[in-house]
Design a protein around this motif. Structure first.
Motif, short mmCIF file in Angstrom:
data_model
loop_
_atom_site.label_atom_id
_atom_site.label_comp_id
_atom_site.label_asym_id
_atom_site.label_seq_id
_atom_site.Cartn_x
_atom_site.Cartn_y
_atom_site.Cartn_z
N GLY A 20 0.80 -1.22 0.00
CA GLY A 20 0.00 0.00 0.00
C GLY A 20 0.83 1.26 0.00
N VAL A 21 0.18 2.36 0.30
CA VAL A 21 0.83 3.68 0.30
C VAL A 21 1.66 3.84 1.57
CG1 VAL A 21 0.46 6.17 0.25
CG2 VAL A 21 -1.06 4.66 -1.04
N LYS A 22 2.91 4.22 1.39
CA LYS A 22 3.82 4.44 2.52
C LYS A 22 4.29 5.90 2.50
CE LYS A 22 3.62 0.06 3.38
NZ LYS A 22 2.79 -0.41 4.52
N LEU A 23 4.08 6.59 3.62
CA LEU A 23 4.54 7.97 3.76
C LEU A 23 5.96 7.97 4.27
CD1 LEU A 23 3.90 11.05 3.76
CD2 LEU A 23 3.17 10.76 6.15
N LEU A 24 6.86 8.59 3.52
CA LEU A 24 8.28 8.67 3.88
C LEU A 24 8.61 10.12 4.22
CD1 LEU A 24 9.71 6.42 1.04
CD2 LEU A 24 9.14 5.74 3.38
N THR A 25 9.20 10.34 5.37
CA THR A 25 9.48 11.69 5.86
C THR A 25 10.94 11.79 6.29
OG1 THR A 25 7.21 11.94 6.64
CG2 THR A 25 8.83 13.44 7.56
N ALA A 26 11.55 12.93 5.98
CA ALA A 26 12.89 13.26 6.47
C ALA A 26 12.80 14.52 7.31
CB ALA A 26 13.85 13.46 5.31
N ARG A 27 13.33 14.46 8.53
CA ARG A 27 13.42 15.63 9.40
C ARG A 27 14.88 16.06 9.45
NH1 ARG A 27 9.41 13.47 14.24
NH2 ARG A 27 7.45 13.80 13.08
N ILE A 28 15.15 17.28 9.00
CA ILE A 28 16.52 17.77 8.88
C ILE A 28 16.78 18.76 10.02
CG2 ILE A 28 18.15 19.01 7.42
CD1 ILE A 28 15.11 17.46 5.83
N TYR A 29 17.77 18.44 10.84
CA TYR A 29 18.13 19.29 11.98
C TYR A 29 19.45 20.00 11.68
CZ TYR A 29 14.61 16.63 14.56
OH TYR A 29 13.44 16.05 14.98
N ALA A 30 19.45 21.35 11.86
CA ALA A 30 20.67 22.15 11.67
C ALA A 30 20.49 23.49 12.36
CB ALA A 30 20.95 22.36 10.18
N ASP A 31 21.55 23.96 13.04
CA ASP A 31 21.55 25.27 13.69
C ASP A 31 20.35 25.45 14.61
OD1 ASP A 31 23.91 26.00 12.45
OD2 ASP A 31 22.87 26.81 10.69
N GLY A 32 19.97 24.39 15.30
CA GLY A 32 18.86 24.49 16.24
C GLY A 32 17.49 24.52 15.60
N LYS A 33 17.42 24.32 14.30
CA LYS A 33 16.15 24.32 13.58
C LYS A 33 15.85 22.93 13.05
CE LYS A 33 17.31 27.17 10.43
NZ LYS A 33 17.16 27.96 9.19
N MET A 34 14.58 22.71 12.74
CA MET A 34 14.17 21.46 12.10
C MET A 34 13.27 21.79 10.90
SD MET A 34 11.57 19.04 11.54
CE MET A 34 10.35 19.10 12.86
N GLN A 35 13.61 21.21 9.77
CA GLN A 35 12.74 21.28 8.60
C GLN A 35 12.34 19.87 8.22
OE1 GLN A 35 13.24 24.26 5.44
NE2 GLN A 35 15.28 24.61 6.29
N GLU A 36 11.18 19.75 7.58
CA GLU A 36 10.63 18.43 7.28
C GLU A 36 10.19 18.36 5.82
OE1 GLU A 36 8.22 16.27 10.38
OE2 GLU A 36 6.64 16.57 8.88
N GLN A 37 10.51 17.26 5.17
CA GLN A 37 10.07 17.01 3.81
C GLN A 37 9.51 15.59 3.74
OE1 GLN A 37 9.82 18.73 0.92
NE2 GLN A 37 10.41 20.64 1.94
N SER A 38 8.41 15.43 2.98
CA SER A 38 7.78 14.11 2.87
C SER A 38 7.50 13.75 1.42
CB SER A 38 6.47 14.07 3.66
OG SER A 38 6.70 14.22 5.04
N THR A 39 7.42 12.47 1.18
CA THR A 39 7.00 11.94 -0.11
C THR A 39 6.25 10.64 0.18
OG1 THR A 39 7.73 11.31 -2.34
CG2 THR A 39 9.14 10.62 -0.50
N ASN A 40 5.76 9.98 -0.84
CA ASN A 40 5.09 8.70 -0.63
C ASN A 40 5.33 7.77 -1.80
OD1 ASN A 40 2.66 8.88 -2.61
ND2 ASN A 40 2.55 10.80 -1.46
N ILE A 41 5.24 6.48 -1.52
CA ILE A 41 5.39 5.46 -2.55
C ILE A 41 4.23 4.49 -2.46
CG2 ILE A 41 7.92 5.62 -2.57
CD1 ILE A 41 7.90 2.93 -0.97
N ASN A 42 3.99 3.78 -3.55
CA ASN A 42 3.02 2.68 -3.56
C ASN A 42 3.79 1.37 -3.60
OD1 ASN A 42 0.75 4.48 -3.88
ND2 ASN A 42 1.37 4.73 -6.01
N LEU A 43 3.57 0.53 -2.58
CA LEU A 43 4.25 -0.75 -2.53
C LEU A 43 3.30 -1.83 -3.03
CD1 LEU A 43 6.89 -2.12 -1.77
CD2 LEU A 43 5.98 -2.47 0.54
N LEU A 44 3.66 -2.46 -4.15
CA LEU A 44 2.83 -3.47 -4.80
C LEU A 44 3.34 -4.87 -4.47
CD1 LEU A 44 2.63 -1.82 -8.36
CD2 LEU A 44 1.24 -1.33 -6.34
N ALA A 45 2.54 -5.87 -4.81
CA ALA A 45 2.97 -7.26 -4.62
C ALA A 45 4.22 -7.52 -5.43
CB ALA A 45 1.86 -8.22 -5.02
N GLY A 46 5.07 -8.40 -4.91
CA GLY A 46 6.36 -8.65 -5.54
C GLY A 46 6.29 -9.40 -6.85
#
Length: 356
Positions: free
Chosen positions: A87-113
């Motif tokens: 199914g649909v999987k939400l993938l997120t990266a949280r980037i920490y630098a200089d005391g700040k946090m930024q976040e970016q997300s994407t998603n993929i569809n995982l099908l049967a092998g």
């Protein structure tokens, strides 16, 4: 004195500018692209792209809000998918630098092998089936069929719950209120659990007497469709590609199963049966049965019953007379199928389809 004042102002402006630069969001992107398809077993490289001069303290990767790993560089994180549900999987990266946090997300569809194996059938025996029954739920226990029949009075029908012998003779029957439309049933712990279509309610009956024992709220979706069980938990669907695993006592959702083959989601899952660790499911208005691995949601087999449907519905002028009934005799290892308004129930043997 004037020069000192100007210098002071310049220092303040520079500080404000520097602070603004420090708090300014950095242009960040993440791959893979949203909506990309992968097959179970593939490696998915998740990577953030940052400006060349941007220094990070750490990058935390998450899937569906669950932490996967923390890294101190921008090299890709390789996500293994072998043991993941589909199914649909939400993938997120949280980037920490200089005391700040930024976040970016994407998603993929995982099908049967891999593509499902293709099967067909052989008819072993044919039994009578009540053509008045708009079959929505179908199970076999202790020598009898338990059948949920859908309909409402304004349609000239009335829902019922019935027990029949193997030749279709009605042994016991109760009718529902005029506005209730029966859907899937399953037999567990000497009880019958039943869903309704739009009423967002379920019912529990005594297996022997068909006496109503209790009623529960159906909160898993707007509509109730098919139901089965593995002896411990209930499984139900709502006409989508999702199967809800429910606690048999309080009917709460324990987890969900997203059903996919190697091409995409399998929507309109309908009547179901749990057989030897797998879920067998009709797909509404389709002439086949899909066999689903309940651990991953992958469709591993597809049983083509198109010629059986043609045989069963010959002479029936009703587009709703579709395949929709799977029952399993766990003791005798017999598989039965029927459909809405069908005149027969068929005992079939599933056989591998010969390649052309």
């Amino acid at each position: 004195m004037k020069n000192k004042y100007i210098l002071g102002i310049a220092t303040i402006i520079l500080a404000i500018y520097s602070c603004g630069e420090k708090n300014k969001s950095v242009d960040i992107s993440i791959s893979p692209d949203a909506g990309a398809n992968y097959k179970q077993g593939d490696k998915v490289d998740v990577k953030v792209s940052l400006p060349a001069d941007y220094k990070v303290d750490s990058i935390v990767y998450l899937m569906d809000s669950v932490r996967l790993i923390a890294k101190t560089d921008t090299t890709a994180y390789s996500l293994a998918t072998t043991s993941l549900g589909l199914g649909v999987k939400l993938l997120t990266a949280r980037i920490y630098a200089d005391g700040k946090m930024q976040e970016q997300s994407t998603n993929i569809n995982l099908l049967a092998g891999k593509a499902p194996e293709l099967y067909t059938y052989q008819i072993e025996k044919t039994f009578a089936h009540d053509t008045a029954s708009f079959t929505e739920g179908f199970e076999y226990r202790d020598g009898v069929f338990y059948e949920s029949d859908g309909g409402t009075c304004d349609q000239g029908e009335r829902s019922s719950l019935r027990k029949t012998d193997i030749n279709g003779k009605v042994l016991q029957k109760i009718e529902m209120d005029c506005n209730a439309f029966n859907e899937g049933i399953t037999v567990i712990d000497n009880k019958i659990v039943q869903l309704t279509y739009h009423e967002r309610a379920g019912y529990v009956y005594d297996k022997s007497t068909l006496k109503l024992l209790s009623k529960f709220s159906f909160v898993q979706g707007q509509e109730g469709w098919g139901m089965c069980n593995d002896g411990k938990n209930l499984y139900c669907n709502t006409g989508s590609n999702q199967i809800f695993v429910m606690d048999k006592e309080n009917f709460r959702t324990l987890r969900t199963i997203d059903v996919y083959d190697d091409q995409g989601p399998i929507d309109d899952l309908n009547e179901m049966e749990y057989i030897d660790g797998m879920i067998y499911a009709n797909v509404w208005q389709k002439d086949d049965i899909v066999v689903i691995d309940p651990q991953t949601g992958a469709v591993i087999k597809r049983i083509d019953l198109s010629s059986l449907t043609q045989q069963a519905t010959a002479g029936i002028n009703n587009t709703d007379a579709v395949l929709n009934g799977i029952a399993w005799d766990a003791v005798g290892k017999r598989l039965f199928v029927t459909g809405k308004k069908w005149p027969h129930t068929y005992q079939i043997k599933v056989v591998k389809k010969q390649s052309v």
